[in-house]
Design an enzyme around this catalytic site. Structure first.
Site, mmCIF file in Angstrom:
data_model
loop_
_atom_site.group_PDB
_atom_site.id
_atom_site.type_symbol
_atom_site.label_atom_id
_atom_site.label_comp_id
_atom_site.label_asym_id
_atom_site.label_seq_id
_atom_site.Cartn_x
_atom_site.Cartn_y
_atom_site.Cartn_z
ATOM 1 C CD GLU B 432 -1.399 0.022 3.671
ATOM 2 O OE1 GLU B 432 -2.295 0.861 3.479
ATOM 3 O OE2 GLU B 432 -1.281 -0.595 4.735
ATOM 4 C CD GLU B 441 2.062 8.338 0.154
ATOM 5 O OE1 GLU B 441 2.198 7.195 0.625
ATOM 6 O OE2 GLU B 441 1.254 9.175 0.604
#
Lengths: 632, 632
Positions: B432, B441
């Site tokens: 994730e 990210e």
């Protein structure tokens, strides 16, 4: 459980009390034991985060991928809010970043960084750093400074003994703090936790700390004495000190083992710590409650305000509101006016002679009312001119005259007193043009303009005023000014209700002005240098700037003052003024401070410049009024 | 009396309702009449401050020293707090600062300045400026701009009709606001008060206003229709509009005379206004109450956050806490894992084959738990590696494994997935690593590193993700970025719960990444240009930047999305991302927007650059990632 819900202390840290404990693997129980049971209802624990036997160099070589650091439990053993509010992390006290031994030095740095990172992971509010092992603590400070500059949401408290316990060569422990703080460039997240032991330094030496950023006082159980009930208590000087900490938002942490009850079986050791808490709680509750006025002012403590400029800018309704509320001030004015009226008109002529009184800068009429009341009290006949340059205050003056039926007595003049062509001359000029520093709202310039329409034997109320200055330690205000992040803010004066301040020497008079001044051409420029000596038992201190005050003679023996030693009781209309220094200056025992202050002016403005010549030269602040001036 | 005490609306302005009134000499009665009696319990009045017959040029020549301006009463007729909270000053509507007639023009400027100075004297919170008489309003804007730059504590609301009432040559009244606002350089103290009449513009034209700084909606009594009970009500579109205002903190002001009850004797005119208030209050109370999650998020609306950088910086406990709370997300992951397990291991082999699953970026173990649950649900045998680079999260993983008895199944690896030498290869990689903008990210870079230890036929969950962008009007966010006072802040992306935003065109997909990608050398650089067309009935609009979202295929048909039209219901883990433009761009009907976005990288970081080529060229933002980048 905080000591008490004291009005005005809602946001004070000092109502919280902590306890220092040893490392424990079982954090949940540790917290419950100290905070939630009869053993102690402390608000928080000061506790090591990591097993004290850990040394990074000893675990080297072990496969790092499966290794876990020896912290107490995991982040999940407490709720996030418990971590934040109930735990202050105690950094391993064995660390020594300035050790000669390289292994120890590197282990210390690794451990410090890991513990801080863990504390950051937990969002702790504060961590306690161990006392530097020696005064040469550059590497320790370098590492802490890197932490401070990288992460600003956590407070770091440097543990500093209030008295050096080394009996052979006692040092001033304030120097330890000062070195560390200077190396870290006054970082506002770095504070002091003071270790309080049996011996206390002199009153003056203690006083310095109240201008520093002290967040906690760690009081050893050794300081307490047993009473006949086997309950602990503090001697008077310690009591006084703790109370003073309470007043300055310093939270107290109890440290050590209970020692008073060893001779009595029925009181066990764990109940023991609660007894210390009870004593401190009692001390807290015994503090004098705030007066209604103090309550209002709590939030203004140490808040910087730009001084009002009532000549250049019109005051707003709420400013008048504030000013008018200071009843002590107007009572003094009324007394002064009554005195002047009686002196000017003898009793026997009271019914014939009418005194012409001009209120210059009448605002919304507070001095008009005081004048009329003084006339009534003394039975003198009065004719009043209310001269006011602010057209929005004039609206109120008209409303007041109508409402109070002053039509026959009071004439309202909507005009700047410096430019008004008066139809007649006055016996008495009444004004309230004084700022926190006396002349800083340009009273001298305004009254020079107004004395054109004062009779040659007329009276000015006030008849004179004098400013005062005093060197102070105030890391809080210094950091606030610094945070504005522009050098020009260090060349500005601020109006501020001083609280976190150490007054290092008695204040001295600076500039005096007298009114009226018919004898010579008005000259309101001034220059003076003043020399201050710190009391010999203070030790060293850091001067962040000067506090300024004023004193005025309204008339005869009727005074007003905000200088701390002569202050008019219960008068709250003025806060002191603060002149900062760009670079705080260290002052050592027996070395005086020499300050220079100038009052300068040109055709459009008036301003102050200031500098130091001792113990070191400082740049002259605010040249040409480039940062701060009062518009004419 | 505010409409209702609605949870989460404590600080909302929209619960306050005002009424527009005529000038009155008796302010005290005016306020009592409208706010304190049965005639109306409005929260505040919108009222002229000065006698409307006043013209400065007519009083010239009269002795100015004894003159008083024709304000209604004095500051003393109301308490300071009443002035502040119960009065919005209505600047004289006759003023016309762009009039050809010089006397009128100068009179207008004098009056505007006097009224604003009076409002400032009273510390009013806001004043309403009359609608500019024409679109060429440069002198009006110049004067208002001087006021804005000199005094920032008062809001100025520019009155703008929602629809131009000129039936012959109707103009887009938004243009009027836009000209004025551009002349005043987007001053954040300048807002709009929208005049709502009978006719409403199209839905798209209306929508623009919700990205603008609208502080008040002035609704005419003419908009209301009578019911059979002779009580006023609004048609559906007006109802919808007012409710939308409530949702956006816009306060409503009722304007005009009560019109519905002229045929009924028993209801008098004054009771009439209360009936409008009752209706609006009812509308307010009928709004859907906030869900528990919405309540928590209210304070985050339109707050800019720096996007997390979980690769460069370790997340803190409270961030994990927040992330783990999003149960919808983990349920989707669990479904995707279950699906992958079933596909990989047929039912008949469930008891023999053990699937090797690696959670890369295991954090505090939420995906480990989801994986084990999926294995249990599907009856598949599992061996889990939990790979995590944050040593402080690893502490928690160890704690979890011990507490939940996962010792035989889960192996914890304290290592960055990009550099781990795995002892075996995985069937399934679960991660994730997605941010608000999908790849921001650095999921692509991390998973490229991790696929070394994925079997060639292995599965990655997620298997792909796509970012989306959309042009938006958002004067609030623009002004927040501007207030940081550094150009570099316009070259930064922010994570933000968008609320005061107008979405000007449907979002379009930007960059897509798929995993695993064995076929070619990984290349995660991207470039795309996208063309957006505003719906033809929108009119003109100002683009302050782009909103960014993402959508991901976890596995098969299991998706997650935060793109508004396809968003996963009740998932709250991600806020959208916002890419600002240094200089907002005006877009006119039929003229498209062309945006360019790049994803760039070097050996130490990844960053975005963005620019416009239509309707005008913009500088390329964030060259070389000089303002904003993600560290590798």
């Amino acid at each position: 459980m905080p000591f008490a819900e004291r009005k005005g202390c809602e946001k004070s840290d000092s109502k919280f009390c902590g306890v220092e404990t040893d490392f424990s693997d079982d954090f949940r129980s540790l917290l419950s034991f100290n905070c939630d049971t009869d053993h102690g209802r402390f608000d928080f624990v000061l506790v090591p985060l990591m097993n004290p036997s850990y040394r990074p160099s000893l675990v080297e070589g072990i496969n790092s991928e499966t290794q876990v650091l020896p912290f107490a439990g995991s982040d999940l053993v407490l709720a996030p809010l418990e971590w934040r509010c109930r735990v202050t992390g105690k950094i391993s006290s064995w660390i020594d970043l300035d050790a000669k031994d390289e292994t120890l030095r590197l282990d210390s740095e690794t451990t410090l960084k890991q513990e801080i990172a863990w504390a950051k992971h937990l969002s702790l509010r504060s961590c306690l750093l161990p006392t530097p092992k020696t005064t040469s603590c550059a590497n320790y400070a370098r590492c802490v400074n890197q932490i401070l500059k990288g992460y600003t949401e956590m407070e770091l408290w440097l543990r500093i003994p209030l008295m050096d316990s080394d009996s052979e060569d006692p040092k001033d422990s304030w120097e330890l703090w000062n070195s560390f703080r200077l190396l870290c460039d006054h970082d506002s997240s770095l504070s002091v936790a003071l270790d309080v032991q049996n011996m206390l330094p002199s009153e003056n030496a203690l006083g310095r700390w109240f201008g520093e950023s002290v967040k906690a006082a760690i009081i050893s159980t050794q300081c307490f004495l047993p009473t006949t009930q086997w309950y602990p208590y503090l001697l008077k000087n310690h009591q006084k000190l703790i109370t003073r900490f309470f007043h300055h938002d310093v939270q107290v942490i109890v440290s050590g083992k209970p020692v008073f009850n060893l001779q009595k079986d029925s009181v066990n050791v764990t109940e023991g710590m609660q007894a210390y808490l009870d004593y401190l709680s009692n001390l807290f509750c015994k503090m004098e409650p705030f007066s209604a006025q103090e309550l209002k002012e709590v939030i203004h403590r140490d808040r910087l305000h730009t001084p009002l400029q009532p000549l250049k800018e019109n005051l707003e309704a709420h400013s008048y509101e504030m000013i008018e509320r200071d009843s002590v001030k107007y009572t003094q004015y009324q007394r002064a006016i009554a005195k002047a009226l009686e002196e000017r008109v003898p009793n026997e002529k009271a019914s014939e002679l009418t005194t012409v009184l001009m209120v210059v800068g009448a605002g919304r009429g507070a001095l008009v009312r005081a004048s009329l009341q003084a006339a009534k009290d003394t039975g003198r006949k009065l004719k009043v001119y209310a001269v006011e340059k602010n057209p929005y205050a004039v609206v109120t003056l008209h409303y007041m005259v109508k409402k109070r039926g002053w039509e026959g007595i009071v004439t309202i003049i909507s005009c700047d007193m410096r430019f008004w062509s008066a139809p007649e001359k006055a016996d008495i000029l009444v004004s309230e043009l004084l700022g926190s520093f006396g002349d800083n709202e340009l009273s001298p310039e305004c009254l020079d303009g107004a004395q054109r329409f004062l009779k040659l034997d007329g009276i000015s109320i006030p008849s004179s005023y004098t400013s005062f200055i005093q060197p102070i330690t105030t890391s809080k205000l210094y950091n606030t000014v610094k945070s504005i992040n522009s050098l020009s803010h260090f060349s500005t004066a601020y109006s501020v209700k001083l609280h976190s301040v150490a007054r290092l020497a008695p204040s001295q008079p600076l500039f005096t002005f007298k009114h009226p001044e018919f004898s010579r051409k008005p000259n309101n420029k001034r220059y003076k240098n003043l020399r201050f000596n710190l009391p010999s038992d203070t030790g060293s201190a850091l001067v962040h700037g000067f506090a300024g005050y004023f004193e005025t003679v309204l008339y005869g023996d009727v005074h007003l003052s905000i200088e701390p030693t002569t202050a008019t009781p219960n008068m709250f209309g003025w806060y002191p003024i603060f002149f900062p220094l760009m670079k705080p200056v260290e002052v050592h025992p027996k070395s005086p401070i020499e300050a220079h202050f100038w009052r300068c002016s040109d055709s459009t403005k008036v301003w102050y410049e200031w500098s130091l010549s001792l113990p070191t030269l400082s740049p002259i602040h605010n040249p040409n009024g480039s940062s701060y001036s009062m518009g004419l």
